[in-house]
Scaffold this active site. Structure first.
Site, short mmCIF file in Angstrom:
data_model
loop_
_atom_site.label_atom_id
_atom_site.label_comp_id
_atom_site.label_asym_id
_atom_site.label_seq_id
_atom_site.Cartn_x
_atom_site.Cartn_y
_atom_site.Cartn_z
N HIS A 183 0.86 -1.19 0.00
CA HIS A 183 0.00 0.00 0.00
C HIS A 183 0.89 1.23 0.00
CE1 HIS A 183 -3.15 2.81 1.18
NE2 HIS A 183 -3.99 1.89 0.75
N ASP B 290 -7.99 -5.61 0.28
CA ASP B 290 -8.48 -6.45 -0.82
C ASP B 290 -8.07 -7.90 -0.70
OD1 ASP B 290 -9.74 -4.40 -2.14
OD2 ASP B 290 -7.85 -3.69 -2.97
N1 ACO Z 1 4.12 -7.71 -4.73
C1 ACO Z 1 5.46 -7.71 -4.90
N2 ACO Z 1 6.25 -6.62 -4.74
C2 ACO Z 1 5.65 -5.48 -4.41
C3 ACO Z 1 4.26 -5.40 -4.20
C4 ACO Z 1 3.48 -6.57 -4.38
N3 ACO Z 1 2.15 -6.55 -4.19
N4 ACO Z 1 3.92 -4.13 -3.88
C5 ACO Z 1 5.06 -3.44 -3.86
N5 ACO Z 1 6.12 -4.26 -4.19
C6 ACO Z 1 7.55 -3.88 -4.20
C7 ACO Z 1 7.89 -3.07 -5.46
O1 ACO Z 1 8.32 -3.89 -6.50
C8 ACO Z 1 8.98 -2.16 -4.93
O2 ACO Z 1 10.17 -2.91 -4.83
P1 ACO Z 1 11.63 -2.20 -5.08
O3 ACO Z 1 11.73 -1.17 -3.97
O4 ACO Z 1 12.60 -3.30 -4.97
O5 ACO Z 1 11.56 -1.58 -6.44
C9 ACO Z 1 8.54 -1.85 -3.50
O6 ACO Z 1 7.75 -2.98 -3.10
C10 ACO Z 1 7.71 -0.57 -3.38
O7 ACO Z 1 6.60 -0.68 -4.27
P2 ACO Z 1 6.00 0.51 -5.14
O8 ACO Z 1 5.27 -0.06 -6.31
O9 ACO Z 1 7.07 1.53 -5.42
O10 ACO Z 1 4.98 1.13 -4.10
P3 ACO Z 1 3.75 2.07 -4.41
O11 ACO Z 1 3.47 2.79 -3.16
O12 ACO Z 1 4.01 2.88 -5.63
O13 ACO Z 1 2.59 1.04 -4.79
C11 ACO Z 1 0.74 -0.43 -4.63
C12 ACO Z 1 1.59 0.63 -3.93
C13 ACO Z 1 0.31 0.07 -6.05
C14 ACO Z 1 -0.54 -0.69 -3.84
C15 ACO Z 1 1.58 -1.73 -4.76
O14 ACO Z 1 1.95 -2.20 -3.48
C16 ACO Z 1 0.86 -2.84 -5.53
O15 ACO Z 1 0.90 -2.85 -6.77
N6 ACO Z 1 0.16 -3.78 -4.81
C17 ACO Z 1 -0.61 -4.82 -5.45
C18 ACO Z 1 -1.94 -4.26 -5.91
C19 ACO Z 1 -2.89 -3.99 -4.76
O16 ACO Z 1 -3.12 -4.86 -3.91
N7 ACO Z 1 -3.50 -2.80 -4.78
C20 ACO Z 1 -4.52 -2.44 -3.77
C21 ACO Z 1 -4.10 -1.22 -3.02
S1 ACO Z 1 -5.25 -0.93 -1.72
C22 ACO Z 1 -6.59 -0.26 -2.46
O17 ACO Z 1 -6.57 0.40 -3.45
C23 ACO Z 1 -7.83 -0.55 -1.79
#
Ligand code: ACO
Length: 433
Positions: free
Chosen positions: A313, A371
């Site tokens: 998140h 979720d």
């Molecule tokens: N699985 C694997 N790796 C992940 C995940 C994941 N679900 N989420 C983040 N990471 C990793 C990224 O690859 C990144 O790694 P790095 O630092 O080595 O490059 C690090 O964790 C940070 O992730 P970002 O994508 O930069 O974080 P951001 O804050 O931009 O994204 C997000 C947040 C979009 C929610 C992301 O965690 C994600 O895509 N999660 C899966 C989708 C999801 O469940 N979304 C629901 C959000 S809650 C809602 O809307 C109700």
């Protein structure tokens, strides 16, 4: 917003004079540096794609402490609200700032209940869609189209119009979502029934047919109501910011909320619950719990493009408090429906167990979000996967409309208009023509 004693000073390495900025304090949470005069004084913009360090507004509705895993609606912790209130209490609270007393609750319930029917003409509008259309495509269209059916509540300068449109949106969303579902099934639309609760009525519009009596299952009703409560608002997330930006042009509330529905659809936001359940189903079909280790290796491999959906998140760097409550509800619903051995639930528990111990997730502070479990609950209730995000939109409507209203009442409100760092061609002339 209160001015702090602190000031922030920006200095430059080229010898130009430093610039001082005021700092404001909120009730809780980080202070903000007011950079509104930065461009006028320096000719420079700030650069913050994804708004990682930018507060776009002041707001008194929802507060999140991502490090602590805390979520407050109007100051009340989400776990207390989820345990002691229903979705109508929460809607009243989010819209008005306080929980209703018994009379206010009765009036509010009645007001919402008496706005649940939609203009009959909307049925014809809906029938223009293909039966296999994605419900979010249908909902984006239907919500936007409400502006064409309810002209008498589109004047945003009129407080009464704003109030009526808020009630209409909250009341009609369940009807529209259920209509989209019934249409996809080729079943007749079921009209609202006024002696049922908001959530009971939605369940009946979804699952009843004209052929037999429908009895609302109380455990299911409570579980769905909790899903609504947990999704009601979440500060300045992508869809809420979209509603504010869209609404900042002065457009009508139905158009502004339709923009929120469109934004919510994406898999990085509201679409994650659908994507999460699809992930669990695929994993189950390809070996289930035995293959979890292999799947997790793929998730950790940056070249695979696979993410663990329902994890991570932007704000929570701790367990999402909504995920804890959702997990509790999940257990309750599965037990009540005799689905304790649901393989997807077991799979989800195993994924969570591994992720919470694995350094990849621990180091990046990736925890389950709301979720992760909400899809399993919805599936157990009988809601099809493709409808999950529409259910989220239904619940978030109250948050969107309250945030939109708050923006319009803010004396500092301006049309939202970010700037950019231009990296395209310099000025050039067309040659040879
Ligand atoms: N699985 C694997 N790796 C992940 C995940 C994941 N679900 N989420 C983040 N990471 C990793 C990224 O690859 C990144 O790694 P790095 O630092 O080595 O490059 C690090 O964790 C940070 O992730 P970002 O994508 O930069 O974080 P951001 O804050 O931009 O994204 C997000 C947040 C979009 C929610 C992301 O965690 C994600 O895509 N999660 C899966 C989708 C999801 O469940 N979304 C629901 C959000 S809650 C809602 O809307 C109700």
């Amino acid at each position: 917003m209160q001015l702090s004693d602190k000031k922030a000073t920006l200095s430059f390495s080229d010898g130009s004079s430093p610039i001082e900025f005021p700092v404001y304090q909120g009730t809780i949470g980080p202070d903000v540096i007011d950079i509104r005069k930065l461009y006028g004084q320096s000719g420079m913009f700030t650069y913050d794609p994804g708004f990682l360090s930018t507060a776009s507004c002041e707001s008194g509705i929802t507060y999140i402490d991502g490090d602590e895993g805390q979520l407050l609606y109007r100051g009340y912790p989400i776990d207390q609200l989820a345990q002691k209130c229903d979705f109508m209490d929460i809607s009243y609270l989010i819209l008005n700032g306080d929980l209703p007393d018994a009379n206010q609750k009765k009036e509010f319930d009645s007001l919402v209940t008496h706005h649940t029917m939609v203009n009959e003409q909307l049925h014809f509008f809906l029938r223009g869609f293909r039966r296999d259309a994605h419900p979010m495509a249908v909902l984006t269209g239907l919500v936007g189209a409400l502006a064409a059916f309810y002209h008498d509540s589109t004047d945003i300068t009129n407080a009464h119009h704003r109030h009526v449109s808020a009630i209409r949106l909250i009341a009609k969303m369940p009807t529209l979502v259920a209509m989209a579902y019934k249409y996809s099934q080729g079943q007749p639309f079921i009209y609202p029934q006024n002696d049922l609760s908001y959530t009971g009525n939605f369940l009946r519009m979804m699952f009843a047919t004209p052929c037999e009596e429908y009895k609302v299952n109380e455990v299911v009703e409570r579980a769905l109501d909790r899903i609504f409560i947990l999704h009601a608002d979440h500060e300045q997330n992508a869809s809420t910011s979209t509603v504010r930006l869209c609404g900042s042009s002065g457009t009508n509330p139905f158009a502004a909320i339709a923009s929120g529905v469109a934004c919510l659809w994406g898999p990085a936001h509201g679409g994650a619950n659908e994507a999460c359940l699809q992930m669990l189903e695929e994993l189950q079909a390809n070996g289930g719990v035995a293959k979890v280790g292999e799947f997790m290796e793929k998730v950790k491999d940056k070249n695979s493009g696979v993410r663990l959906m329902g994890f991570g998140h932007r704000v929570y760097k701790n367990y999402d408090p909504r995920a804890k409550l959702m997990q509790e509800t999940c257990k309750e619903v599965l037990a009540a429906l005799g689905l304790e051995n649901d393989p997807l639930f077991k799979l989800a528990m195993e994924l969570e167990r591994i992720a919470l111990e694995d350094p990849y997730f621990v180091d990046r502070k990736l925890y389950p979000n709301v979720d992760f479990y909400s899809g399993i609950v919805q599936r157990a209730i009988g809601i099809p996967t493709s409808l999950f995000t529409a259910i989220f939109a239904l619940a978030r409507t109250v948050g969107w409309i309250a945030q939109w209203n708050e923006m319009l009442s803010d004396p500092d409100y301006k049309i939202g208009r970010p700037r950019q760092l231009y990296v395209g061609s310099e000025v050039r002339d067309i040659a040879g023509r």
